[in-house]
Design a protein around this motif. Structure first.
Motif, PDB file in Angstrom:
ATOM      1  N   ILE A  47      38.093 105.927  51.726  1.00 55.20           N
ATOM      2  CA  ILE A  47      38.166 105.119  50.281  1.00 55.20           C
ATOM      3  C   ILE A  47      37.252 104.042  50.367  1.00 55.20           C
ATOM      4  N   ASP A  50      39.677 110.225  47.772  1.00 57.02           N
ATOM      5  CA  ASP A  50      39.659 108.784  47.903  1.00 57.02           C
ATOM      6  C   ASP A  50      40.627 108.088  46.872  1.00 57.02           C
ATOM      7  N   ASN A  51      41.426 108.687  46.746  1.00 56.85           N
ATOM      8  CA  ASN A  51      42.748 108.425  45.932  1.00 56.85           C
ATOM      9  C   ASN A  51      44.070 108.979  46.089  1.00 56.85           C
ATOM     10  N   GLN A  68      30.000  99.477  43.998  1.00 51.41           N
ATOM     11  CA  GLN A  68      30.787  98.659  44.827  1.00 51.41           C
ATOM     12  C   GLN A  68      30.045  97.641  45.873  1.00 51.41           C
ATOM     13  N   GLU A 125      31.434  93.955  45.423  1.00 49.34           N
ATOM     14  CA  GLU A 125      32.356  93.369  46.580  1.00 49.34           C
ATOM     15  C   GLU A 125      31.553  92.548  47.387  1.00 49.34           C
ATOM     16  N   ALA A 177      36.410 102.052  35.740  1.00 51.27           N
ATOM     17  CA  ALA A 177      36.968 101.747  36.929  1.00 51.27           C
ATOM     18  C   ALA A 177      37.973 102.936  37.281  1.00 51.27           C
ATOM     19  N   LEU A 178      38.552 103.170  38.299  1.00 48.70           N
ATOM     20  CA  LEU A 178      39.705 104.238  38.553  1.00 48.70           C
ATOM     21  C   LEU A 178      40.632 103.490  39.841  1.00 48.70           C
ATOM     22  N   GLY A 179      41.930 103.368  39.509  1.00 51.62           N
ATOM     23  CA  GLY A 179      42.830 103.022  40.371  1.00 51.62           C
ATOM     24  C   GLY A 179      43.378 104.149  41.164  1.00 51.62           C
ATOM     25  N   ALA A 180      43.636 104.288  42.485  1.00 53.80           N
ATOM     26  CA  ALA A 180      43.539 102.836  43.312  1.00 53.80           C
ATOM     27  C   ALA A 180      42.331 102.737  43.841  1.00 53.80           C
ATOM     28  N   THR A 181      41.316 103.760  43.618  1.00 55.58           N
ATOM     29  CA  THR A 181      40.035 104.014  44.475  1.00 55.58           C
ATOM     30  C   THR A 181      39.201 102.439  44.251  1.00 55.58           C
ATOM     31  N   ASP A 182      39.322 102.118  43.132  1.00 50.05           N
ATOM     32  CA  ASP A 182      38.248 100.834  42.807  1.00 50.05           C
ATOM     33  C   ASP A 182      38.841  99.511  43.069  1.00 50.05           C
ATOM     34  N   GLN A 183      40.156  99.458  43.662  1.00 50.96           N
ATOM     35  CA  GLN A 183      40.680  98.264  44.306  1.00 50.96           C
ATOM     36  C   GLN A 183      39.711  97.932  45.536  1.00 50.96           C
ATOM     37  N   HIS A 184      39.218  99.247  45.966  1.00 50.15           N
ATOM     38  CA  HIS A 184      38.296  99.189  47.436  1.00 50.15           C
ATOM     39  C   HIS A 184      37.134  98.906  46.741  1.00 50.15           C
ATOM     40  N   SER A 185      36.579  98.521  45.520  1.00 49.27           N
ATOM     41  CA  SER A 185      35.425  98.685  45.188  1.00 49.27           C
ATOM     42  C   SER A 185      34.882  97.448  44.176  1.00 49.27           C
ATOM     43  N   GLN A 186      35.869  97.264  43.111  1.00 49.12           N
ATOM     44  CA  GLN A 186      35.820  96.474  42.220  1.00 49.12           C
ATOM     45  C   GLN A 186      36.558  95.188  42.120  1.00 49.12           C
ATOM     46  N   LEU A 187      37.620  95.507  42.742  1.00 46.00           N
ATOM     47  CA  LEU A 187      38.819  94.349  42.593  1.00 46.00           C
ATOM     48  C   LEU A 187      38.484  92.972  43.119  1.00 46.00           C
ATOM     49  N   GLN A 188      37.602  93.086  44.315  1.00 52.74           N
ATOM     50  CA  GLN A 188      37.083  91.716  44.801  1.00 52.74           C
ATOM     51  C   GLN A 188      36.370  90.980  43.716  1.00 52.74           C
ATOM     52  N   LEU A 189      35.516  91.646  42.950  1.00 52.89           N
ATOM     53  CA  LEU A 189      34.643  91.059  41.833  1.00 52.89           C
ATOM     54  C   LEU A 189      35.624  90.608  40.784  1.00 52.89           C
ATOM     55  N   GLU A 238      50.513 100.100  44.292  1.00 55.76           N
ATOM     56  CA  GLU A 238      49.161  99.753  44.045  1.00 55.76           C
ATOM     57  C   GLU A 238      48.932  99.266  42.689  1.00 55.76           C
ATOM     58  N   ALA A 292      51.018  96.063  42.652  1.00 57.07           N
ATOM     59  CA  ALA A 292      50.361  94.804  43.309  1.00 57.07           C
ATOM     60  C   ALA A 292      49.167  94.457  42.818  1.00 57.07           C
TER      61      ALA A 292
END
Lengths: 431, 431
Positions: free
Chosen positions: A79, A103-104, A267, A271, B285-297, B343, B346
């Motif tokens: 992921i 990745d999901n 990403q 990030e 975006a796409l959950g949960a995948t983009d938690q590991h890509s866009q969530l930081q931003l 997820e 959260a």
């Protein structure tokens, strides 16, 4: 890689960067380059990513995937940075294998995918540095179970890329799986040119040596001035535009094979730079398709965007057949590639006409070497931008809160803070 | 559809909308609703789209596709609004056919796709209101030629959706192709619930009557207050957040089947509202995948975002197999769907924790009826937002300049304005 920032200058766009401001910024670029070069020399955390074209071992990667060379399908289970590099490479220069990324953790999607492939002809590449990433391990457990149900020995079909310790390392040791080491000091989103993503490329028939050679071209092109280094020209211009109001960076490649590259870029950019209230928001687009979707907004909406236009200079082409259709005389004698190039240039000009900044990025063609260069150069651009912003480019602290909260929820031993509610519609509607 | 805007209130987020400001805005919503209802009653241009659940003829669509019911593959040849609706529907509730969209003129991609499918088992749906869209007609000519080369009679495999006049209408008449009429007064991006996209859904095995029934549920739920109407709650809150600084709207469904919905939304929102310097920029975006890509931003970057979280309340699920893997005790006894839901919650809580506004959108499950409702409600939300911004929601004037310029280039009789150049790297590198 060639970068043209002319349409991002203040003489062409608003927001735009005055040429003398770019010259002043170049002093900071020189300092940042010294910092980056020192970090690379010392193999410091993060900066080590820019050494991958020299430190990655293409032969070891080819050897690790060799037992799976006859697979019909590749499932990369990972992921974020453990998935996007592989997806980008296989889409752009793969083709010899049916490549999927798990990745999901959407159960319906996972079931559909597992039902669709012949698991006995599938190679599974599990990628997790820690060996504890929830989504990745959950999916791996499901894939393993599905293989058992299908009478396939998962240990024959699986290899891993992971750190020196953890579940995946233990599993690899116990079952004698081929195991590659994640590169040290390299955050996931900077790991495309490594054991994380290159195995997928190799299985898809791409020349891994050439991808790394492209990365080395990028290393060789690093220089202490943005006017001499395409990667830094891009990173510095994007930064300079952001601080002048272009908070959105629309990445718009004109090649279907680079659609996932835009996702990889999103990403990398989000990030790495999205910190301390700073950072440009990446928006993914695709030319020419999104001319019919996003261009209206880019030209006539808020003046907060940089549009990054990427294209290969050459591509295999296909002629548009002659016809006597009304109003289409201008297609006669042209090709699909010619139409796409005309759209690229017309879009660039239409943005300039309305004063919206754009940057043109060109690669010779969409092959392994050019792709390796493209990925390396955008990583270098991102590292440079991080130095200019003054942020911690290589960490992602803001995602930890949610990971902890999700684990707490699943354990049932922690509740979330109370939510502010204002619901409209039927909260209990299940019909 | 259920919408919860609690986490977008000023008491929960910054930017956020004070609850009394939302109440004041509701007067404008009431006026806008009157305007929308009047437009619907009179079948005015654009507003007519909101009548499609009643005016679209599901039986005629089913009859038109019936000759192609045994096809293995569907190629939708269209672009923008003539493609995204079909792609959204077939991805979310299709599955009985291998559905592709030819919505770009990348020659390598087109060649690969045509080489991959059995053209004798392929249905081709060509969609263009005018019958002159360059990309669509060029692709159609290439597909027709490929069929001829493969010895397939294209007239047996092709049907069209088009306006009352033009190339496609003439072709249909000449070759007796099944031809559906584009709905009158409906811009492409508002045409998912019509002859433009529903044929693809029907061929993919979806129940078109149910999709339209979902749309009618949305019509029935329109009301003169945002506190009574989920669609308007969404549109008004997005508008109110934008004018308070949330210029980016990150659409993040937690379902792989809704990945293309986010793309459809991006066109709807960008092309309808991106005018006069106004409009929110959609980010996909796409959950949960983009938690590991866009969530930081989203959490730590600039405070310029609304995050729209969408999920089905129920889904087919798959248990996560038990294991003795280290640090994964919390997965034991859980399911992939349970992990995805944890997820979701959260992520919502983590955004709230850092004061980033989010809106929660829930549908009962990802089936035809709920999808029809979802699409209708977002269209209604968009129309409402357009009224609140005071823009011309249903036009897209800013894309014309580029179309004209591309045609001029291809004809060779017009040159583009001179480009400002500042190139870095080798402008002539072709290696």
């Amino acid at each position: 890689m060639y970068v043209d920032v002319g349409n991002a200058l203040a003489s062409a766009a608003n927001p735009g960067v005055p040429e003398d401001a770019l010259e002043r910024l170049d002093d900071r670029v020189a300092d940042a380059h010294d910092r980056i070069a020192a970090g690379m020399d010392a193999d410091e955390f993060g900066y080590a990513a820019l050494n991958l074209p020299e430190t990655a071992d293409a032969d070891a990667i080819e050897a690790a995937v060799e037992p799976f060379a006859d697979s019909e399908t590749l499932l990369t289970v990972g992921i974020g940075g453990s998935a996007l590099g592989a997806a980008t490479l296989t889409e752009a220069v793969g083709g010899d294998i049916d490549a999927h990324v798990l990745d999901n953790v959407d159960p319906e999607h996972v079931e559909d995918l597992l039902a669709d492939v012949d698991l006995s002809e599938t190679a599974v590449h599990v990628v997790s540095r820690s060996g504890t990433t929830a989504e990745t391990l959950a999916n791996f457990l499901v894939v393993r179970e599905a293989m058992a149900e299908a009478g396939v020995d998962w240990t024959d079909r699986t290899f891993v890329t992971t750190g020196p310790e953890g579940n995946l390392r233990d599993l690899a040791d116990e079952h004698d799986l081929p195991a590659l080491d994640v590169p040290e000091g390299v955050p996931g989103r900077f790991s495309a040119l490594s054991t994380v993503a290159l195995p997928a490329a190799a299985l898809a028939g791409a020349d891994v040596h050439e991808i790394l050679a492209g990365g080395r071209d990028g290393m060789d092109a690093l220089a202490g001035s943005l006017f001499d280094c395409p990667a830094y020209a891009y990173g510095a211009t994007a930064y300079a535009l952001d601080v002048r109001g272009a908070g959105v960076n629309a990445m718009m490649p004109y090649a279907e094979g680079l659609e996932t590259f835009a996702e990889w870029f999103a990403q990398l950019w989000a990030e790495s730079l999205g910190k301390d209230g700073l950072g440009q928001t990446p928006a993914r687009a695709l030319g020419a398709t999104d001319q019919h979707s996003q261009l209206q907004l880019y030209r006539a909406g808020p003046r907060d965007k940089l549009v990054t236009l990427v294209r290969p200079r050459e591509r295999a082409d296909r002629g548009i057949p002659d016809s006597d259709l009304d109003g289409l005389d201008y297609l006669a004698g042209n090709t699909l590639g010619g139409l796409l190039d005309a759209e690229f240039e017309a879009t660039e000009a239409s943005l300039a006409e309305s004063g919206v900044p754009s940057v043109r990025v060109e690669i010779p063609r969409l092959d392994e070497r050019a792709l390796g260069r493209l990925l390396f150069d955008f990583e270098a651009a991102c590292v440079l931008a991080g130095e200019l912003y003054g942020v911690e480019t290589f960490t992602q602290p803001a995602v930890e809160w949610g990971k902890d909260a999700a684990r707490g929820l699943l354990r049932g031993d922690e509740a979330l803070p109370e939510k502010t509610e204002l619901g409209v519609g039927d909260a209990n509607d299940s019909t």
